[in-house]
Design a protein around this motif. Structure first.
Motif, PDB file in Angstrom:
ATOM      1  N   GLN A  72       0.823  -1.214   0.000  1.00 39.67           N
ATOM      2  CA  GLN A  72       0.000   0.000   0.000  1.00 39.67           C
ATOM      3  C   GLN A  72       0.861   1.270   0.000  1.00 39.67           C
ATOM      4  OE1 GLN A  72      -2.683  -0.252   3.313  1.00 39.67           O
ATOM      5  NE2 GLN A  72      -3.689  -2.104   2.560  1.00 39.67           N
ATOM      6  N   SER A  73       2.129   1.118   0.403  1.00 36.63           N
ATOM      7  CA  SER A  73       3.030   2.277   0.409  1.00 36.63           C
ATOM      8  C   SER A  73       3.236   2.849  -0.987  1.00 36.63           C
ATOM      9  CB  SER A  73       4.383   1.886   1.009  1.00 36.63           C
ATOM     10  OG  SER A  73       4.219   1.442   2.335  1.00 36.63           O
ATOM     11  N   ALA A  74       2.892   2.078  -2.019  1.00 34.03           N
ATOM     12  CA  ALA A  74       3.070   2.525  -3.400  1.00 34.03           C
ATOM     13  C   ALA A  74       1.863   3.303  -3.929  1.00 34.03           C
ATOM     14  CB  ALA A  74       3.349   1.322  -4.299  1.00 34.03           C
ATOM     15  N   VAL A  75       0.894   3.600  -3.062  1.00 32.69           N
ATOM     16  CA  VAL A  75      -0.344   4.219  -3.560  1.00 32.69           C
ATOM     17  C   VAL A  75      -0.094   5.566  -4.241  1.00 32.69           C
ATOM     18  CG1 VAL A  75      -0.925   5.271  -1.315  1.00 32.69           C
ATOM     19  CG2 VAL A  75      -2.735   4.807  -2.989  1.00 32.69           C
ATOM     20  N   MET A  76       0.767   6.405  -3.658  1.00 28.28           N
ATOM     21  CA  MET A  76       1.001   7.711  -4.287  1.00 28.28           C
ATOM     22  C   MET A  76       1.677   7.550  -5.641  1.00 28.28           C
ATOM     23  SD  MET A  76       2.010  10.203  -1.111  1.00 28.28           S
ATOM     24  CE  MET A  76       1.999  11.650  -2.172  1.00 28.28           C
ATOM     25  N   ALA A  77       2.624   6.626  -5.721  1.00 25.33           N
ATOM     26  CA  ALA A  77       3.312   6.387  -6.995  1.00 25.33           C
ATOM     27  C   ALA A  77       2.325   5.879  -8.045  1.00 25.33           C
ATOM     28  CB  ALA A  77       4.449   5.389  -6.789  1.00 25.33           C
ATOM     29  N   CYS A  78       1.431   4.987  -7.642  1.00 24.74           N
ATOM     30  CA  CYS A  78       0.456   4.450  -8.601  1.00 24.74           C
ATOM     31  C   CYS A  78      -0.495   5.547  -9.074  1.00 24.74           C
ATOM     32  CB  CYS A  78      -0.323   3.293  -7.982  1.00 24.74           C
ATOM     33  SG  CYS A  78       0.688   1.823  -7.688  1.00 24.74           S
ATOM     34  N   LEU A  79      -0.924   6.401  -8.161  1.00 26.98           N
ATOM     35  CA  LEU A  79      -1.783   7.516  -8.560  1.00 26.98           C
ATOM     36  C   LEU A  79      -1.049   8.443  -9.533  1.00 26.98           C
ATOM     37  CD1 LEU A  79      -3.415   8.330  -5.100  1.00 26.98           C
ATOM     38  CD2 LEU A  79      -4.637   7.582  -7.150  1.00 26.98           C
ATOM     39  N   SER A  80       0.231   8.673  -9.272  1.00 25.62           N
ATOM     40  CA  SER A  80       1.023   9.533 -10.170  1.00 25.62           C
ATOM     41  C   SER A  80       1.153   8.923 -11.554  1.00 25.62           C
ATOM     42  CB  SER A  80       2.422   9.784  -9.574  1.00 25.62           C
ATOM     43  OG  SER A  80       2.324  10.513  -8.385  1.00 25.62           O
ATOM     44  N   ILE A  81       1.324   7.624 -11.609  1.00 21.90           N
ATOM     45  CA  ILE A  81       1.427   6.936 -12.907  1.00 21.90           C
ATOM     46  C   ILE A  81       0.128   7.120 -13.693  1.00 21.90           C
ATOM     47  CG2 ILE A  81       1.494   4.644 -13.973  1.00 21.90           C
ATOM     48  CD1 ILE A  81       3.506   3.886 -11.695  1.00 21.90           C
ATOM     49  N   VAL A  82      -0.996   6.916 -13.021  1.00 17.37           N
ATOM     50  CA  VAL A  82      -2.290   7.073 -13.698  1.00 17.37           C
ATOM     51  C   VAL A  82      -2.443   8.506 -14.203  1.00 17.37           C
ATOM     52  CG1 VAL A  82      -4.778   7.165 -13.311  1.00 17.37           C
ATOM     53  CG2 VAL A  82      -3.458   5.209 -12.499  1.00 17.37           C
ATOM     54  N   GLN A  83      -2.058   9.452 -13.365  1.00 24.54           N
ATOM     55  CA  GLN A  83      -2.214  10.846 -13.788  1.00 24.54           C
ATOM     56  C   GLN A  83      -1.282  11.189 -14.950  1.00 24.54           C
ATOM     57  OE1 GLN A  83      -3.593  13.867 -11.215  1.00 24.54           O
ATOM     58  NE2 GLN A  83      -1.800  15.134 -11.591  1.00 24.54           N
ATOM     59  N   GLN A  84      -0.061  10.652 -14.931  1.00 27.28           N
ATOM     60  CA  GLN A  84       0.857  10.870 -16.064  1.00 27.28           C
ATOM     61  C   GLN A  84       0.226  10.359 -17.354  1.00 27.28           C
ATOM     62  OE1 GLN A  84       4.491   8.774 -15.275  1.00 27.28           O
ATOM     63  NE2 GLN A  84       4.993  10.058 -13.527  1.00 27.28           N
ATOM     64  N   GLU A  85      -0.404   9.213 -17.276  1.00 30.08           N
ATOM     65  CA  GLU A  85      -0.913   8.570 -18.490  1.00 30.08           C
ATOM     66  C   GLU A  85      -2.269   9.113 -18.938  1.00 30.08           C
ATOM     67  OE1 GLU A  85      -0.788   4.358 -17.911  1.00 30.08           O
ATOM     68  OE2 GLU A  85       1.399   4.297 -17.846  1.00 30.08           O
ATOM     69  N   GLN A  86      -3.104   9.514 -17.971  1.00 31.09           N
ATOM     70  CA  GLN A  86      -4.471   9.902 -18.326  1.00 31.09           C
ATOM     71  C   GLN A  86      -4.786  11.371 -18.056  1.00 31.09           C
ATOM     72  OE1 GLN A  86      -7.267   7.086 -16.640  1.00 31.09           O
ATOM     73  NE2 GLN A  86      -6.030   5.341 -17.225  1.00 31.09           N
ATOM     74  N   GLY A  87      -3.902  12.046 -17.329  1.00 31.90           N
ATOM     75  CA  GLY A  87      -4.111  13.465 -17.044  1.00 31.90           C
ATOM     76  C   GLY A  87      -4.912  13.730 -15.791  1.00 31.90           C
ATOM     77  N   TRP A  88      -5.595  12.708 -15.297  1.00 33.61           N
ATOM     78  CA  TRP A  88      -6.366  12.850 -14.062  1.00 33.61           C
ATOM     79  C   TRP A  88      -6.639  11.474 -13.480  1.00 33.61           C
ATOM     80  CZ3 TRP A  88     -12.014  12.008 -13.618  1.00 33.61           C
ATOM     81  CH2 TRP A  88     -12.566  11.416 -14.752  1.00 33.61           C
ATOM     82  N   ALA A 139     -10.399   2.659  -8.048  1.00 33.71           N
ATOM     83  CA  ALA A 139     -10.864   1.307  -7.731  1.00 33.71           C
ATOM     84  C   ALA A 139      -9.846   0.265  -8.177  1.00 33.71           C
ATOM     85  CB  ALA A 139     -12.216   1.054  -8.394  1.00 33.71           C
ATOM     86  N   VAL A 140      -9.264   0.472  -9.369  1.00 30.21           N
ATOM     87  CA  VAL A 140      -8.265  -0.477  -9.875  1.00 30.21           C
ATOM     88  C   VAL A 140      -7.038  -0.473  -8.967  1.00 30.21           C
ATOM     89  CG1 VAL A 140      -6.714  -0.999 -11.790  1.00 30.21           C
ATOM     90  CG2 VAL A 140      -9.078  -0.313 -12.251  1.00 30.21           C
ATOM     91  N   ILE A 141      -6.603   0.730  -8.579  1.00 31.39           N
ATOM     92  CA  ILE A 141      -5.425   0.830  -7.703  1.00 31.39           C
ATOM     93  C   ILE A 141      -5.715   0.169  -6.350  1.00 31.39           C
ATOM     94  CG2 ILE A 141      -3.999   2.463  -6.397  1.00 31.39           C
ATOM     95  CD1 ILE A 141      -4.233   4.363  -8.842  1.00 31.39           C
ATOM     96  N   ALA A 142      -6.905   0.424  -5.816  1.00 31.15           N
ATOM     97  CA  ALA A 142      -7.275  -0.168  -4.526  1.00 31.15           C
ATOM     98  C   ALA A 142      -7.228  -1.684  -4.614  1.00 31.15           C
ATOM     99  CB  ALA A 142      -8.670   0.304  -4.132  1.00 31.15           C
ATOM    100  N   ASP A 143      -7.763  -2.208  -5.694  1.00 28.52           N
ATOM    101  CA  ASP A 143      -7.771  -3.658  -5.878  1.00 28.52           C
ATOM    102  C   ASP A 143      -6.343  -4.186  -6.019  1.00 28.52           C
ATOM    103  OD1 ASP A 143      -9.212  -6.136  -6.335  1.00 28.52           O
ATOM    104  OD2 ASP A 143      -8.439  -6.002  -8.384  1.00 28.52           O
ATOM    105  N   TYR A 144      -5.543  -3.458  -6.790  1.00 26.66           N
ATOM    106  CA  TYR A 144      -4.166  -3.896  -7.046  1.00 26.66           C
ATOM    107  C   TYR A 144      -3.345  -3.924  -5.756  1.00 26.66           C
ATOM    108  CZ  TYR A 144       0.277  -4.438  -9.436  1.00 26.66           C
ATOM    109  OH  TYR A 144       1.492  -4.930  -9.855  1.00 26.66           O
ATOM    110  N   LEU A 145      -3.567  -2.913  -4.905  1.00 29.22           N
ATOM    111  CA  LEU A 145      -2.754  -2.791  -3.686  1.00 29.22           C
ATOM    112  C   LEU A 145      -3.408  -3.462  -2.475  1.00 29.22           C
ATOM    113  CD1 LEU A 145      -1.568   0.933  -4.044  1.00 29.22           C
ATOM    114  CD2 LEU A 145      -0.336  -1.162  -4.670  1.00 29.22           C
ATOM    115  N   GLY A 146      -4.622  -3.979  -2.661  1.00 31.13           N
ATOM    116  CA  GLY A 146      -5.295  -4.651  -1.557  1.00 31.13           C
ATOM    117  C   GLY A 146      -5.694  -3.709  -0.441  1.00 31.13           C
ATOM    118  N   MET A 147      -6.227  -2.557  -0.808  1.00 32.74           N
ATOM    119  CA  MET A 147      -6.666  -1.589   0.201  1.00 32.74           C
ATOM    120  C   MET A 147      -8.056  -1.075  -0.161  1.00 32.74           C
ATOM    121  SD  MET A 147      -3.942   1.404  -0.934  1.00 32.74           S
ATOM    122  CE  MET A 147      -4.439   2.667   0.236  1.00 32.74           C
TER     123      MET A 147
END
Ligand code: FES
Length: 163
Positions: free
Chosen positions: A23-39, A46-54
């Motif tokens: 779960q410590s990677a949550v900020m990095a994962c959010l940043s990746i999504v924003q880099q790729e999609q702009g928001w 939901a996808v990130i939550a599922d991926y990180l189990g949170m």
């Protein structure tokens, strides 16, 4: 939509932490999504939550806590003006109003050409330089009087061939 390639980028971030603390990677994962999609959409959270189990709400709490995560699509240039008290005492609110007038939009809106989104933000840690603003979450602009605000907007428009 989150692709497999995106999930591979998530995996590289998760690998930086102990297996039971992904779960410590949550900020990095959010940043990746924003880099790729702009928001960051609720679907992406939901996808990130599922991926990180949170819980999804825990991901949403991170998205909404940090100003750098966009909860809706933004313009090419995101202008965030600090309106906390020290900046308020040195015309921070006036700087925001000046930009609203110059761009023809209200705080929180995006120009029709998709070029500028105007936001207010919390303290940027540079109170002595007030009024202060941040462009695209990266570039700090200090002592933003009306003249400098005009120069900034006009310069960005010129760079886009809209001067
Ligand atoms: S209050 Fe604006 S930078 Fe601190």
């Amino acid at each position: 939509m989150i692709t497999e390639a995106t999930k591979q980028r998530f995996a590289r971030e998760v690998a930086k932490y102990p297996a039971d603390q992904k779960q410590s990677a949550v900020m990095a994962c959010l940043s990746i999504v924003q880099q790729e999609q702009g928001w960051v959409s609720a679907e992406s959270e939901a996808v990130i939550a599922d991926y990180l189990g949170m819980p999804q709400i825990a991901v949403h709490e991170v998205t909404t806590f940090y100003n750098m995560y966009n909860q809706q699509p933004v313009g090419k240039y995101k202008l965030a003006v600090c309106t906390n008290l020290p900046c308020q005492l040195r015309r921070g609110q006036d700087a925001l109003h000046h930009l609203e007038h110059k761009l023809g939009i209200a705080m929180g809106e995006t120009t029709a050409d998709g070029l500028f989104t105007l936001q207010q933000c919390e303290c940027l840690g540079a109170c002595a330089d007030a009024p202060v603003m941040l462009v695209n979450d990266r570039s700090m602009c200090s002592f933003m009087d009306d003249e400098k605000l005009d120069q900034l907007v006009d310069g960005l428009r010129a760079a886009e061939g809209q001067a």
